[in-house]
Design an enzyme around this catalytic site. Structure first.
Site, PDB file in Angstrom:
ATOM      1  CE  LYS A 113      -4.364  -1.806   0.802  1.00 18.19           C
ATOM      2  NZ  LYS A 113      -5.626  -1.980   1.459  1.00 18.19           N
ATOM      3  CE  LYS A 195      -6.079  -9.518  -2.424  1.00 16.86           C
ATOM      4  NZ  LYS A 195      -6.206  -8.849  -1.145  1.00 16.86           N
ATOM      5  CE  LYS A 198     -12.894  -4.456  -0.526  1.00 14.79           C
ATOM      6  NZ  LYS A 198     -11.982  -4.039   0.534  1.00 14.79           N
TER       7      LYS A 198
HETATM    8  P1  ATP Z   1      -7.913  -4.150  -1.429  1.00 14.42           P
HETATM    9  O1  ATP Z   1      -7.733  -4.689  -2.800  1.00 14.42           O
HETATM   10  O2  ATP Z   1      -8.574  -2.805  -1.379  1.00 14.42           O
HETATM   11  O3  ATP Z   1      -6.687  -4.258  -0.569  1.00 14.42           O
HETATM   12  P2  ATP Z   1      -9.218  -6.586  -0.815  1.00 14.42           P
HETATM   13  O4  ATP Z   1     -10.051  -6.925  -1.993  1.00 14.42           O
HETATM   14  O5  ATP Z   1      -7.949  -7.332  -0.607  1.00 14.42           O
HETATM   15  O6  ATP Z   1      -8.988  -5.044  -0.740  1.00 14.42           O
HETATM   16  P3  ATP Z   1      -9.988  -6.620   1.988  1.00 14.42           P
HETATM   17  O7  ATP Z   1     -10.993  -5.644   2.499  1.00 14.42           O
HETATM   18  O8  ATP Z   1      -8.563  -6.367   2.301  1.00 14.42           O
HETATM   19  O9  ATP Z   1     -10.167  -6.787   0.433  1.00 14.42           O
HETATM   20  O10 ATP Z   1     -10.378  -8.079   2.454  1.00 14.42           O
HETATM   21  C1  ATP Z   1     -11.571  -8.479   3.061  1.00 14.42           C
HETATM   22  C2  ATP Z   1     -11.525  -9.975   3.308  1.00 14.42           C
HETATM   23  O11 ATP Z   1     -11.586 -10.663   2.071  1.00 14.42           O
HETATM   24  C3  ATP Z   1     -10.253 -10.489   4.000  1.00 14.42           C
HETATM   25  O12 ATP Z   1     -10.591 -11.533   4.896  1.00 14.42           O
HETATM   26  C4  ATP Z   1      -9.429 -11.000   2.870  1.00 14.42           C
HETATM   27  O13 ATP Z   1      -8.523 -11.993   3.295  1.00 14.42           O
HETATM   28  C5  ATP Z   1     -10.507 -11.570   1.972  1.00 14.42           C
HETATM   29  N1  ATP Z   1     -10.089 -11.571   0.566  1.00 14.42           N
HETATM   30  C6  ATP Z   1      -9.781 -10.495  -0.190  1.00 14.42           C
HETATM   31  N2  ATP Z   1      -9.481 -10.846  -1.452  1.00 14.42           N
HETATM   32  C7  ATP Z   1      -9.590 -12.195  -1.488  1.00 14.42           C
HETATM   33  C8  ATP Z   1      -9.407 -13.164  -2.534  1.00 14.42           C
HETATM   34  N3  ATP Z   1      -9.050 -12.801  -3.748  1.00 14.42           N
HETATM   35  N4  ATP Z   1      -9.610 -14.468  -2.240  1.00 14.42           N
HETATM   36  C9  ATP Z   1      -9.974 -14.851  -0.999  1.00 14.42           C
HETATM   37  N5  ATP Z   1     -10.170 -13.987   0.023  1.00 14.42           N
HETATM   38  C10 ATP Z   1      -9.987 -12.680  -0.208  1.00 14.42           C
END
Ligand code: ATP
Ligand code: LTN
Length: 330
Positions: A113, A195, A198
């Protein structure tokens, strides 16, 4: 025996993807049956990157509605907004004094980040894991259902709990991550070794929970696979394996069963079937979320009750921590 406690949260930092749903929210649901559960909207975490204030408020309510639409049951579970329970920030301050700068600098998410938001490497971004540890430890949590990317934060949380207990005497329960292996890392549709996120720059890489049916079908059609044209779950076939993992979750079957049902089929058939399955599963969730958002007063009152409930438990831990470290009670 005392009932075990589960804690988890998601940040209201944008539209959720099916990765968020599969890696976290969906795994919360069955736990509600046999554990005391706390599920929060982590708004304090989300402000570690810049947010539009009005949009953040809307997203906070909208994420709470989404939890409910996915099946979080307010009769069984405490659902609340993190900033409504001041004990989170209060415990964070105390834990900050036993957390080392070096260990925070080493966190992968902090490094990622910092790179991505190079003009805003603020103290909150670095302190993110300590606030997350505070969330978890306040409730004497046993299990934390999250995706793979949160394991490092969970380790820090355990380290801080153990360090505090060693220094001041038994205070915190030491939690464990609850991770379901095949569902812990849903990958990007366009770069299936990465991964699904979002905040990916290309919206076609992710399926958002708000995506309409035609968009879902189109995105799956464009998903990257490989040239081998056999449908198998295998490390060397990340694109196809990802599609099979997604399909199996939304179908409620095992990956082996999913493989079997596509025996002899081509990738086109697989992509259409996954798209339709996901669209069918998301439609009722989207409808229920919209219905709930039309009942703003109900949602707000539910969150208020949730915060009161959460505070009751959180306050006990905070008082014991403040006492142990020598703060004079007023
Ligand atoms: P950003 O991309 O903004 O960092 P993010 O999509 O990684 O956000 P978070 O809010 O950090 O989302 O994660 C929320 C939850 O979803 C956490 O428990 C994280 O481990 C899970 N998570 C996020 N992306 C994935 C993925 N691709 N597969 C499985 N679990 C996920
Ligand atoms: N950092 C988490 C969100 C989060 C969380 C928590 C998850 C904040 N506090 C406590 C589990 C337990 C994320 O998903 N990015």
């Amino acid at each position: 025996m005392e009932e075990k406690t589960v804690y988890s949260a998601v940040q209201p930092s944008g539209d959720l993807t099916i990765g968020n749903y599969i890696g976290s929210i969906r795994n919360w649901l069955p736990l509600q049956e046999s554990y005391t559960c706390y599920f929060a909207v982590a708004d304090l975490h989300s402000i570690t990157v810049r947010q539009d204030p009005a949009l953040l408020r809307e997203r906070t309510l909208s994420l709470a509605a989404l939890y409910l639409a996915c099946g979080v049951d307010p009769e069984k579970t405490t659902l609340y907004v993190q900033s409504h329970v001041p004990e989170h920030a209060q415990l964070c301050w105390a834990l900050n004094t036993i957390a080392y700068v070096g260990e925070m600098e080493r966190m992968t998410q902090f490094k990622d980040k910092s790179q991505k938001h190079a003009d805003n490497i603020n103290m909150g971004l670095m302190d993110y894991p300590v606030l997350m540890a505070s969330d978890i430890l306040l409730y004497q949590t046993d299990l934390v259902p999250v995706g793979q990317d949160q394991t490092q934060h969970l380790e820090i949380c355990r380290d801080l709990a153990i360090r505090f207990n060693n220094r001041y005497g038994e205070t915190f329960r030491v939690p464990k991550a609850h991770i379901i292996k095949e569902r812990a890392k849903i990958c990007s549709l366009l770069e299936p070794t990465k991964k699904m996120s979002k905040s990916d720059e290309n919206p076609n890489a992710s399926i958002f929970l708000t995506d309409p049916r035609d968009v879902i079908l189109k995105k799956f059609k464009r998903a990257v696979t490989d040239s081998d044209n056999t449908i198998r779950y295998a490390e060397e076939k990340p694109g196809v394996s990802n599609l099979l993992a997604i399909y199996s979750v939304f179908r409620g079957c095992t990956i082996a069963e999913a493989e079997k049902s596509f025996e002899g089929c081509g990738y086109g058939t697989l992509k259409t079937a996954v798209g339709e399955t996901v669209a069918d599963a998301l439609e009722p969730i989207q409808r229920e979320q919209q219905r709930l958002l039309g009942e703003r007063e109900y949602l707000l009152s539910l969150l208020k009750k949730g915060a009161e409930n959460a505070r009751e438990r959180a306050e006990k831990t905070l008082i014991s921590v403040y006492e142990k470290i020598g703060l004079l009670r007023g």
